[in-house]
Enzyme design. Structure first.
Site, PDB file in Angstrom:
ATOM      1  N   THR A 136       0.816  -1.205   0.000  1.00  0.00           N
ATOM      2  CA  THR A 136       0.000   0.000   0.000  1.00  0.00           C
ATOM      3  C   THR A 136       0.856   1.264   0.000  1.00  0.00           C
ATOM      4  OG1 THR A 136      -1.444   1.290   1.471  1.00  0.00           O
ATOM      5  CG2 THR A 136      -0.099  -0.362   2.520  1.00  0.00           C
ATOM      6  N   ASP A 137       0.277   2.356  -0.486  1.00  0.00           N
ATOM      7  CA  ASP A 137       0.981   3.644  -0.412  1.00  0.00           C
ATOM      8  C   ASP A 137       1.008   4.190   1.024  1.00  0.00           C
ATOM      9  OD1 ASP A 137      -1.719   4.293  -0.163  1.00  0.00           O
ATOM     10  OD2 ASP A 137      -1.711   5.855  -1.699  1.00  0.00           O
ATOM     11  N   TYR A 163      -1.881  -0.578  10.927  1.00  0.00           N
ATOM     12  CA  TYR A 163      -1.991  -1.244   9.615  1.00  0.00           C
ATOM     13  C   TYR A 163      -0.788  -0.906   8.751  1.00  0.00           C
ATOM     14  CZ  TYR A 163      -3.274  -1.734   4.678  1.00  0.00           C
ATOM     15  OH  TYR A 163      -3.253  -2.027   3.329  1.00  0.00           O
ATOM     16  N   LYS A 167       2.283  -3.272   7.308  1.00  0.00           N
ATOM     17  CA  LYS A 167       2.572  -3.439   5.883  1.00  0.00           C
ATOM     18  C   LYS A 167       4.002  -2.999   5.582  1.00  0.00           C
ATOM     19  CE  LYS A 167       0.231  -4.663   2.960  1.00  0.00           C
ATOM     20  NZ  LYS A 167      -0.140  -6.033   2.444  1.00  0.00           N
TER      21      LYS A 167
END
Ligand code: NAD
Ligand code: TYD
Length: 360
Positions: A136-137, A163, A167
């Site tokens: 994810t960005d 989160y 990641k």
């Protein structure tokens, strides 16, 4: 025939990816989908592919080393596409541990098992094997309210939520495997996705579902946080193109160049619902701005995300194809045609979570 091991294929992006791949390659590939079926995993998302001879579902947790090693032992896996993760920021704020468990430890298990299956005696890897880690960005942190500021592949990691921290940790593990073992992998860091099969805890499906039911539309903070929205099929295509054409060991940012404030998204959804609901439909009366309700802000809420997809465009030729206006119409049309899907996921666990989260 090339064999793909897809993790998290019963979730939102994973199931769209599986549909995309069968549409593109039909019987020329085989897909094994391994998913633990958490609250976010839904086999209804894969009804269209069940029954194919070249598709297999395995219910397993990616943290379960034996189960994952067994899949590698029993199948000559050529490609891993690793989606499985806990994916919702609000849940990570309430319960971070499972994010570390699945996203970090689960990724470590996937890497270890793939390495063990693919490594030759001299420490190199079997020809053609590739692992793609879907990320994810959000690992890059938050951008200021400046429309010229973007995330690049070189932007330092600065995650804020549990989160995004989990990641980022998993990305670092993949990087460590590439650096240490020359493990054949890529990482993609993508912006926010929307489209069919998205679980209605995320902004877009939540707003569509609530608006249709005449329920309040909760806006966190001032509603001016910006996300860069990409239609999920464009993401699926990018993942495939990175595995086909990307340079190994590279990271590619994937984004829609479609930055919008949350409140803008809500207005677009309301306007589009008004356009698409047929005359005489009783829901037309309540799908209005009156439903918009400002609520307490998310803790540590990142202000703005925006991807510069220059590298993937220049090296691979990928560009987002679906304009937001078209993508949101397709998404709403899908929700109109799949009311039972929404009914099923909004009962049970999701409902309990929802009531707890929005009790105010
Ligand atoms: P999702 O929550 O819809 O699906 C996750 C899937 O993983 C579910 O099917 C779930 O059952 C499965 N899963 C969870 N824990 C598991 C475990 N321990 N073992 C096996 N399976 C497990 O998520 P999504 O939105 O489809 O996201 C997929 C991936 O893409 C994630 O890695 C996420 O970080 C990344 N990503 C998502 C977005 C987005 O906008 N949704 C954007 C960029 C990247
Ligand atoms: P979300 O879909 O959870 O994705 P992410 O947090 O991973 O970007 O949220 C998108 C944006 O919408 C984010 O700024 C938080 C905001 N939001 C709301 O304002 N209300 C809501 O009910 C939800 C779920 C999100």
């Amino acid at each position: 025939m090339r064999t793909y091991l897809v993790t998290g294929g019963a979730g939102f992006i994973g199931s769209n990816y599986i549909h995309y791949m069968f549409k593109k390659y039909d019987n020329d590939i085989r897909i094994i989908n391994v998913d633990a079926l958490t609250y976010a995993g839904n086999l209804e998302n894969l009804k269209g592919v069940e029954g194919r001879d070249n598709y297999t579902f395995v219910k397993a947790d990616i943290c379960d080393k034996e189960a994952i090693a067994k899949i590698f032992a029993e199948n000559d896996i050529d490609r891993v596409v690793h989606f499985a993760a806990e994916s919702h920021v609000d849940r990570s704020i309430r319960n971070p541990e499972v994010f570390v468990q699945t996203n970090v430890l689960g990724t470590a298990v996937m890497l270890n098992c793939a390495k063990a299956a693919w490594e030759l005696e001299d420490g190199t890897f079997k020809e053609g094997k590739k692992f793609l880690h879907v990320s994810t960005d959000e690992v890059y942190g938050s951008l200021p309210d400046d429309e010229n500021a973007f995330f690049y592949e070189t932007t330092p990691y600065d995650p804020h939520s549990p989160y995004s921290a989990s990641k980022a940790s998993s990305d670092m593990l993949v990087k460590a495997y590439m650096d240490t073992y020359k493990f054949p992998a890529n990482i993609t860091n993508c912006s926010n996705n929307y489209g069919p099969y998205q679980f209605p805890e995320k902004l877009i499906p939540l707003i569509i579902n609530n608006a249709l039911q005449g329920k309040k539309l909760p806006v966190y903070g001032d509603g001016k946080n910006v996300r860069d929205w990409l239609f999920v099929e464009d993401h699926a295509k990018a993942i495939d193109m990175v595995q086909e054409k990307g340079r190994l060991f590279e990271t590619y940012n994937v984004g829609g160049h479609n930055e919008k404030q949350n409140i803008e998204i809500i207005h677009i959804i309301l306007d589009t619902l008004q356009e698409m609901l047929p005359e005489g439909d009783p829901r037309k009366a309540h799908v209005t701005e009156q439903l918009i309700t400002y609520v307490e802000d998310r803790k540590g809420h990142d202000r703005r995300y925006a991807i510069a997809p220059d590298k993937i465009k220049a090296e691979i030729g990928w560009e987002p194809e679906t304009m937001f206006k078209e993508g949101i119409r397709k998404t709403i049309q899908w929700f109109f045609e799949n009311e039972d899907w929404m009914k099923n996921v909004t009962s049970g666990d999701y409902q309990k979570y929802y009531n707890d989260m929005y009790k105010n």
